[in-house]
Motif scaffolding. Structure first.
Motif, short mmCIF file in Angstrom:
data_model
loop_
_atom_site.label_atom_id
_atom_site.label_comp_id
_atom_site.label_asym_id
_atom_site.label_seq_id
_atom_site.Cartn_x
_atom_site.Cartn_y
_atom_site.Cartn_z
N GLU A 1 -11.21 -5.70 -7.88
CA GLU A 1 -11.34 -6.67 -8.96
C GLU A 1 -10.06 -6.82 -9.77
OE1 GLU A 1 -14.83 -5.53 -11.20
OE2 GLU A 1 -16.02 -7.04 -10.14
N ASP A 2 -9.22 -5.78 -9.78
CA ASP A 2 -7.97 -5.86 -10.54
C ASP A 2 -6.85 -6.56 -9.77
OD1 ASP A 2 -7.24 -3.99 -8.64
OD2 ASP A 2 -6.88 -2.36 -10.05
N GLY A 3 -7.17 -7.04 -8.55
CA GLY A 3 -6.19 -7.80 -7.78
C GLY A 3 -5.30 -6.97 -6.88
N THR A 4 -5.52 -5.66 -6.84
CA THR A 4 -4.71 -4.79 -5.99
C THR A 4 -5.50 -4.37 -4.75
OG1 THR A 4 -5.44 -2.76 -7.10
CG2 THR A 4 -3.50 -3.90 -8.01
N PHE A 5 -4.78 -3.96 -3.72
CA PHE A 5 -5.43 -3.48 -2.51
C PHE A 5 -5.77 -1.99 -2.67
CE2 PHE A 5 -2.85 -6.99 -0.64
CZ PHE A 5 -3.90 -7.74 -0.12
N PRO A 6 -7.01 -1.57 -2.38
CA PRO A 6 -7.33 -0.15 -2.41
C PRO A 6 -6.41 0.62 -1.46
CG PRO A 6 -9.34 -1.44 -2.28
CD PRO A 6 -8.20 -2.40 -2.09
N PRO A 7 -6.06 1.86 -1.81
CA PRO A 7 -5.14 2.65 -0.97
C PRO A 7 -5.58 2.75 0.48
CG PRO A 7 -5.47 3.72 -3.08
CD PRO A 7 -6.44 2.57 -3.04
N TYR A 8 -6.90 2.77 0.72
CA TYR A 8 -7.38 2.90 2.09
C TYR A 8 -6.86 1.76 2.96
CZ TYR A 8 -10.39 3.20 6.17
OH TYR A 8 -10.83 3.30 7.45
N TRP A 9 -6.95 0.52 2.45
CA TRP A 9 -6.51 -0.63 3.25
C TRP A 9 -5.00 -0.59 3.46
CZ3 TRP A 9 -10.55 -1.78 5.51
CH2 TRP A 9 -11.76 -2.11 4.89
N VAL A 10 -4.28 -0.20 2.42
CA VAL A 10 -2.81 -0.13 2.54
C VAL A 10 -2.42 0.87 3.62
CG1 VAL A 10 -0.68 0.45 1.33
CG2 VAL A 10 -2.49 -0.79 0.12
N GLU A 11 -3.07 2.03 3.60
CA GLU A 11 -2.74 3.06 4.59
C GLU A 11 -3.19 2.66 5.98
OE1 GLU A 11 -3.63 7.81 5.46
OE2 GLU A 11 -4.22 6.90 3.56
N LEU A 12 -4.41 2.14 6.10
CA LEU A 12 -4.93 1.78 7.42
C LEU A 12 -4.05 0.75 8.11
CD1 LEU A 12 -7.11 1.70 9.66
CD2 LEU A 12 -8.28 -0.05 8.31
N PHE A 13 -3.80 -0.36 7.46
CA PHE A 13 -3.04 -1.41 8.11
C PHE A 13 -1.56 -1.05 8.24
CE2 PHE A 13 -6.87 -3.69 6.85
CZ PHE A 13 -7.17 -4.34 8.04
N GLY A 14 -1.08 -0.13 7.37
CA GLY A 14 0.27 0.39 7.56
C GLY A 14 0.37 1.17 8.85
N GLN A 15 -0.65 1.99 9.14
CA GLN A 15 -0.67 2.75 10.39
C GLN A 15 -0.82 1.84 11.60
OE1 GLN A 15 -3.85 5.60 9.90
NE2 GLN A 15 -2.67 6.93 8.55
N LEU A 16 -1.55 0.75 11.44
CA LEU A 16 -1.74 -0.19 12.54
C LEU A 16 -0.52 -1.07 12.75
CD1 LEU A 16 -5.41 -1.36 11.82
CD2 LEU A 16 -4.67 0.24 13.59
N GLY A 17 0.36 -1.10 11.77
CA GLY A 17 1.53 -1.96 11.87
C GLY A 17 1.19 -3.43 11.72
N GLU A 18 0.11 -3.70 10.99
CA GLU A 18 -0.36 -5.07 10.79
C GLU A 18 -0.49 -5.37 9.30
OE1 GLU A 18 -1.04 -7.37 13.06
OE2 GLU A 18 -0.73 -6.11 14.85
N PRO A 19 -0.30 -6.63 8.92
CA PRO A 19 -0.53 -6.99 7.52
C PRO A 19 -2.02 -6.94 7.20
CG PRO A 19 -0.11 -8.96 8.81
CD PRO A 19 0.16 -7.79 9.72
N ILE A 20 -2.36 -6.65 5.96
CA ILE A 20 -3.77 -6.71 5.55
C ILE A 20 -4.25 -8.15 5.71
CG2 ILE A 20 -5.37 -6.44 3.61
CD1 ILE A 20 -3.48 -4.27 2.52
N PRO A 21 -5.35 -8.38 6.44
CA PRO A 21 -5.77 -9.75 6.78
C PRO A 21 -6.45 -10.48 5.61
CG PRO A 21 -7.29 -8.20 7.74
CD PRO A 21 -6.19 -7.37 7.14
#
Length: 236
Positions: free
Chosen positions: A189-209
């Protein structure tokens, strides 16, 4: 002879009309679990309070809750397809990280979704208002068994996430989807990405969709094509 031909013709028409005679009469079994009368093809939505953490460290379910829930509400983090067989046994077809796309007994589902305090989440059963072809949607869901969980949340691969599996299974014979896609939101709700999504897609080498067309259990639970059946009262 004319009567025989007429009978055969009617039988053929029945078999060709989406197996409607077979699906709605023979395969639409019902059973009662947790005080709720369940029909083949009902959907089971798993809900938790928004401030409830499923694990000691933030995980996917918490990230989904942060992105799709509203403060003070029960937020739906998962959706599964319910199958009632001819023996009145209850099965679950769903997509999870643990199993991929899998069909398993309801007791296995309960074990997987037991909360850390030993209780169960909210188990909310909903049903299509037009449930005549529900059996065919269950059979469609079974064709996805064995596929992996879609950690990319992409509409362009073979893997499935939970609400994606439901959407792709509940399709009419004319190719119409019961559940629509909408731009996906991964932000809190505060407009930021939860750390889980940042870490997951960072490991996948993909942008958060963010904004990619997709589905989520919370929005799907509010679909106008669904009606409430009841909340299961399951005890340990």
């Amino acid at each position: 002879m004319k009567r025989i031909c007429l009978f055969i013709g009617l039988a053929c028409l029945c078999a060709l009309s989406l197996n409607s005679c077979h699906s709605s009469v023979v395969e639409n079994y019902t059973t009662t679990v947790g005080g709720v009368s369940i029909q083949n093809g009902d959907l089971l939505f798993v809900g938790i309070p928004l401030d409830y953490h499923l694990t000691d460290s933030a995980g996917m379910d918490d990230a989904i809750a942060s992105a799709t829930g509203k403060d003070g509400e029960i937020n739906y983090i998962h959706v599964a397809i319910l199958e009632v067989d001819e023996n009145d046994s209850l099965w679950v077809i769903d997509a999870t990280i643990k199993h991929g796309v899998d069909r398993h007994p309801f007791r296995i589902f309960l074990s997987d979704f037991t909360l850390k305090d030993g209780s169960y989440p909210v188990l909310d059963v909903k049903r299509l208002k037009d449930n005549t072809a529900a059996a065919s949607y269950v059979e469609k869901a079974k064709t996805f068994e064995g596929r992996g969980y879609d950690v990319y949340f992409s509409p362009d691969n073979e893997e499935q996430y939970c609400s994606e599996l439901v959407r792709n299974s509940y399709v009419t014979d004319k190719g119409a989807y019961w559940f629509s896609n909408a731009p996906m939101n991964f932000k809190s709700e505060d407009g930021t990405f939860p750390p889980y999504w940042v870490e997951l897609f960072g490991q996948l080498g993909e942008p958060i969709p963010q904004g990619v067309p997709g589905t989520n259990p919370a929005d799907m639970s509010k679909s106008e094509c669904l009606e409430s059946v009841g909340k299961m009262k399951v005890e340990n």
